[in-house]
Design a protein around this motif. Sequence first.
Motif, PDB file in Angstrom:
ATOM      1  N   ALA A 172      15.941 -14.052  23.614  1.00  0.00           N
ATOM      2  CA  ALA A 172      16.875 -14.303  24.714  1.00  0.00           C
ATOM      3  C   ALA A 172      18.334 -14.229  24.272  1.00  0.00           C
ATOM      4  O   ALA A 172      19.201 -13.772  25.027  1.00  0.00           O
ATOM      5  N   SER A 173      18.604 -14.656  23.047  1.00  0.00           N
ATOM      6  CA  SER A 173      20.001 -14.781  22.611  1.00  0.00           C
ATOM      7  C   SER A 173      20.434 -13.767  21.567  1.00  0.00           C
ATOM      8  O   SER A 173      21.639 -13.537  21.384  1.00  0.00           O
ATOM      9  N   GLY A 174      19.483 -13.195  20.845  1.00  0.00           N
ATOM     10  CA  GLY A 174      19.842 -12.295  19.769  1.00  0.00           C
ATOM     11  C   GLY A 174      20.167 -13.006  18.481  1.00  0.00           C
ATOM     12  O   GLY A 174      20.497 -12.369  17.477  1.00  0.00           O
ATOM     13  N   ILE A 175      20.075 -14.332  18.474  1.00  0.00           N
ATOM     14  CA  ILE A 175      20.312 -15.118  17.266  1.00  0.00           C
ATOM     15  C   ILE A 175      18.996 -15.220  16.497  1.00  0.00           C
ATOM     16  O   ILE A 175      17.957 -15.536  17.077  1.00  0.00           O
ATOM     17  N   THR A 176      19.024 -14.996  15.215  1.00  0.00           N
ATOM     18  CA  THR A 176      17.783 -14.948  14.427  1.00  0.00           C
ATOM     19  C   THR A 176      17.082 -16.296  14.396  1.00  0.00           C
ATOM     20  O   THR A 176      17.724 -17.362  14.472  1.00  0.00           O
ATOM     21  N   LYS A 177      15.753 -16.242  14.287  1.00  0.00           N
ATOM     22  CA  LYS A 177      14.958 -17.462  14.213  1.00  0.00           C
ATOM     23  C   LYS A 177      15.366 -18.313  13.024  1.00  0.00           C
ATOM     24  O   LYS A 177      15.389 -19.550  13.110  1.00  0.00           O
ATOM     25  N   SER A 178      15.634 -17.665  11.904  1.00  0.00           N
ATOM     26  CA  SER A 178      15.982 -18.425  10.704  1.00  0.00           C
ATOM     27  C   SER A 178      17.255 -19.235  10.913  1.00  0.00           C
ATOM     28  O   SER A 178      17.351 -20.393  10.489  1.00  0.00           O
ATOM     29  N   LEU A 179      18.256 -18.634  11.558  1.00  0.00           N
ATOM     30  CA  LEU A 179      19.502 -19.360  11.813  1.00  0.00           C
ATOM     31  C   LEU A 179      19.261 -20.509  12.790  1.00  0.00           C
ATOM     32  O   LEU A 179      19.750 -21.630  12.583  1.00  0.00           O
ATOM     33  N   LEU A 180      18.520 -20.245  13.865  1.00  0.00           N
ATOM     34  CA  LEU A 180      18.230 -21.293  14.838  1.00  0.00           C
ATOM     35  C   LEU A 180      17.508 -22.464  14.171  1.00  0.00           C
ATOM     36  O   LEU A 180      17.871 -23.630  14.369  1.00  0.00           O
ATOM     37  N   SER A 181      16.485 -22.159  13.380  1.00  0.00           N
ATOM     38  CA  SER A 181      15.701 -23.198  12.716  1.00  0.00           C
ATOM     39  C   SER A 181      16.562 -24.006  11.761  1.00  0.00           C
ATOM     40  O   SER A 181      16.479 -25.235  11.700  1.00  0.00           O
ATOM     41  N   ARG A 182      17.412 -23.306  11.031  1.00  0.00           N
ATOM     42  CA  ARG A 182      18.263 -23.979  10.050  1.00  0.00           C
ATOM     43  C   ARG A 182      19.272 -24.911  10.746  1.00  0.00           C
ATOM     44  O   ARG A 182      19.485 -26.043  10.302  1.00  0.00           O
ATOM     45  N   ARG A 183      19.853 -24.451  11.849  1.00  0.00           N
ATOM     46  CA  ARG A 183      20.860 -25.269  12.528  1.00  0.00           C
ATOM     47  C   ARG A 183      20.227 -26.446  13.264  1.00  0.00           C
ATOM     48  O   ARG A 183      20.832 -27.520  13.349  1.00  0.00           O
ATOM     49  N   VAL A 184      19.026 -26.265  13.794  1.00  0.00           N
ATOM     50  CA  VAL A 184      18.353 -27.383  14.456  1.00  0.00           C
ATOM     51  C   VAL A 184      17.977 -28.438  13.424  1.00  0.00           C
ATOM     52  O   VAL A 184      18.116 -29.652  13.656  1.00  0.00           O
ATOM     53  N   ALA A 185      17.495 -27.992  12.248  1.00  0.00           N
ATOM     54  CA  ALA A 185      17.174 -28.932  11.178  1.00  0.00           C
ATOM     55  C   ALA A 185      18.423 -29.700  10.740  1.00  0.00           C
ATOM     56  O   ALA A 185      18.372 -30.909  10.463  1.00  0.00           O
ATOM     57  N   LYS A 186      19.542 -29.019  10.695  1.00  0.00           N
ATOM     58  CA  LYS A 186      20.807 -29.656  10.325  1.00  0.00           C
ATOM     59  C   LYS A 186      21.194 -30.692  11.377  1.00  0.00           C
ATOM     60  O   LYS A 186      21.695 -31.781  11.053  1.00  0.00           O
ATOM     61  N   LEU A 187      20.950 -30.368  12.659  1.00  0.00           N
ATOM     62  CA  LEU A 187      21.252 -31.313  13.748  1.00  0.00           C
ATOM     63  C   LEU A 187      20.363 -32.557  13.638  1.00  0.00           C
ATOM     64  O   LEU A 187      20.846 -33.686  13.808  1.00  0.00           O
ATOM     65  N   GLU A 188      19.081 -32.357  13.341  1.00  0.00           N
ATOM     66  CA  GLU A 188      18.170 -33.490  13.177  1.00  0.00           C
ATOM     67  C   GLU A 188      18.636 -34.399  12.040  1.00  0.00           C
ATOM     68  O   GLU A 188      18.560 -35.629  12.132  1.00  0.00           O
ATOM     69  N   GLU A 189      19.122 -33.788  10.990  1.00  0.00           N
ATOM     70  CA  GLU A 189      19.619 -34.563   9.863  1.00  0.00           C
ATOM     71  C   GLU A 189      20.824 -35.405  10.270  1.00  0.00           C
ATOM     72  O   GLU A 189      20.954 -36.565   9.866  1.00  0.00           O
ATOM     73  N   LYS A 190      21.676 -34.833  11.096  1.00  0.00           N
ATOM     74  CA  LYS A 190      22.874 -35.556  11.525  1.00  0.00           C
ATOM     75  C   LYS A 190      22.533 -36.725  12.436  1.00  0.00           C
ATOM     76  O   LYS A 190      23.095 -37.816  12.307  1.00  0.00           O
ATOM     77  N   VAL A 191      21.635 -36.506  13.410  1.00  0.00           N
ATOM     78  CA  VAL A 191      21.321 -37.568  14.365  1.00  0.00           C
ATOM     79  C   VAL A 191      20.292 -38.551  13.813  1.00  0.00           C
ATOM     80  O   VAL A 191      20.094 -39.640  14.357  1.00  0.00           O
ATOM     81  N   GLY A 192      19.590 -38.151  12.748  1.00  0.00           N
ATOM     82  CA  GLY A 192      18.671 -39.062  12.089  1.00  0.00           C
ATOM     83  C   GLY A 192      17.330 -39.227  12.770  1.00  0.00           C
ATOM     84  O   GLY A 192      16.618 -40.194  12.482  1.00  0.00           O
ATOM     85  N   VAL A 193      16.975 -38.326  13.678  1.00  0.00           N
ATOM     86  CA  VAL A 193      15.661 -38.382  14.337  1.00  0.00           C
ATOM     87  C   VAL A 193      15.090 -36.978  14.438  1.00  0.00           C
ATOM     88  O   VAL A 193      15.830 -35.981  14.437  1.00  0.00           O
ATOM     89  N   GLN A 194      13.768 -36.912  14.566  1.00  0.00           N
ATOM     90  CA  GLN A 194      13.126 -35.622  14.753  1.00  0.00           C
ATOM     91  C   GLN A 194      13.228 -35.224  16.219  1.00  0.00           C
ATOM     92  O   GLN A 194      12.956 -36.022  17.116  1.00  0.00           O
ATOM     93  N   LEU A 195      13.624 -33.995  16.458  1.00  0.00           N
ATOM     94  CA  LEU A 195      13.815 -33.497  17.820  1.00  0.00           C
ATOM     95  C   LEU A 195      12.684 -32.579  18.264  1.00  0.00           C
ATOM     96  O   LEU A 195      12.377 -32.507  19.460  1.00  0.00           O
ATOM     97  N   ILE A 196      12.090 -31.854  17.335  1.00  0.00           N
ATOM     98  CA  ILE A 196      11.054 -30.874  17.653  1.00  0.00           C
ATOM     99  C   ILE A 196       9.808 -31.175  16.835  1.00  0.00           C
ATOM    100  O   ILE A 196       9.878 -31.401  15.616  1.00  0.00           O
ATOM    101  N   GLN A 197       8.661 -31.201  17.544  1.00  0.00           N
ATOM    102  CA  GLN A 197       7.376 -31.329  16.861  1.00  0.00           C
ATOM    103  C   GLN A 197       7.008 -29.959  16.296  1.00  0.00           C
ATOM    104  O   GLN A 197       6.829 -28.998  17.046  1.00  0.00           O
ATOM    105  N   ARG A 198       6.945 -29.861  14.976  1.00  0.00           N
ATOM    106  CA  ARG A 198       6.664 -28.575  14.349  1.00  0.00           C
ATOM    107  C   ARG A 198       5.152 -28.381  14.234  1.00  0.00           C
ATOM    108  O   ARG A 198       4.482 -29.133  13.552  1.00  0.00           O
TER     109      ARG A 198
END
Length: 307
Positions: free
Chosen positions: A24-50
């Motif tokens: 949908a966005s043209g942004i690579t999966k690796s970048l999306l995954s990395r940035r979401v993981a970084k966001l989880e680290e910042k907020v201190g909770v898990q956001l996505i069930q892997r």
Amino acid sequence: MDFNDLYYFYLTADNGGYTAAERASGITKSLLSRRVAKLEEKVGVQLIQRNSRQFSLTEAGRQLYEGTISMVAEGQSAYDSVALLQSVPSGLVRVSCPTVLAQHHISLLLPDFMRQYPKITVSLDATDRDVQVIEERVDIALRSRKSLDCEPGLVAKPLASSKMILVASPDFISAHGNPTHPDQLSHMPTLSEQLNKQESQEHKWELFGPDGAPCIIKHHPRLFCLNRWIQLESAVQGIGVALIPAPVASPSIETGQLIQLLPEWTSKAHTVHAVFSKRKGMNPATRAFLDYLILHIPEVLKEPPFR
């Protein structure tokens, strides 16, 4: 906080996974995954069930996703607004306007507006009926009323107000006299904008004196017509007393064709409104026309200095 991380999370959650978000966005999966993981680290909770089989959000993830929906929507709206401002106004603007307002006031403004915006085309419907703005695809409908109850889905922007004054021709005054009090109008023929009245029903004008106190006058119209121009011409020809907006009567008063009666008594002011749809993202041509009206209508409808 890096708001890009929130946006990457929104893309992932809104599309139901990294693969769909990449398409949908043209942004690579690796970048999306990395940035979401970084966001989880910042907020201190898990956001996505892997899970290799399915994608799902945790309770915290669902709450954050709901918050990012409005964030992205507001951001897109702001972006669209700026984009509209940067674009050159062009295209068709459909305008509806009362006949007299079109003939005597809008006609004075249109040439200058169209010189300023050479890529805009205006379709002006001069009519005294209430057009259906949405159904008839009218961009701006001008309406002059004492009060205006706007229909659902529409916005009414007040532009200018003008007093309603009593006028009659010199010949009429010679034949019927010059009233010194509003009560005397009940014995004179009048002109009215009220339609569909039965003969048994009373016609009334509400006038306000110098002290602001109201006075209800019963009158007897000889002519019923919504068109102010026809009322004006009928008054000039001595048919009756008319109660019409001061800017409409002003030229005829200046030339001596009409005389203002009871100058200390006026009716409630009529306000000209611009009525348009509530839909977001008004196109640049319509916005340019509306802004022009807001700037110039008060000048052409200003109260004349009657003597």
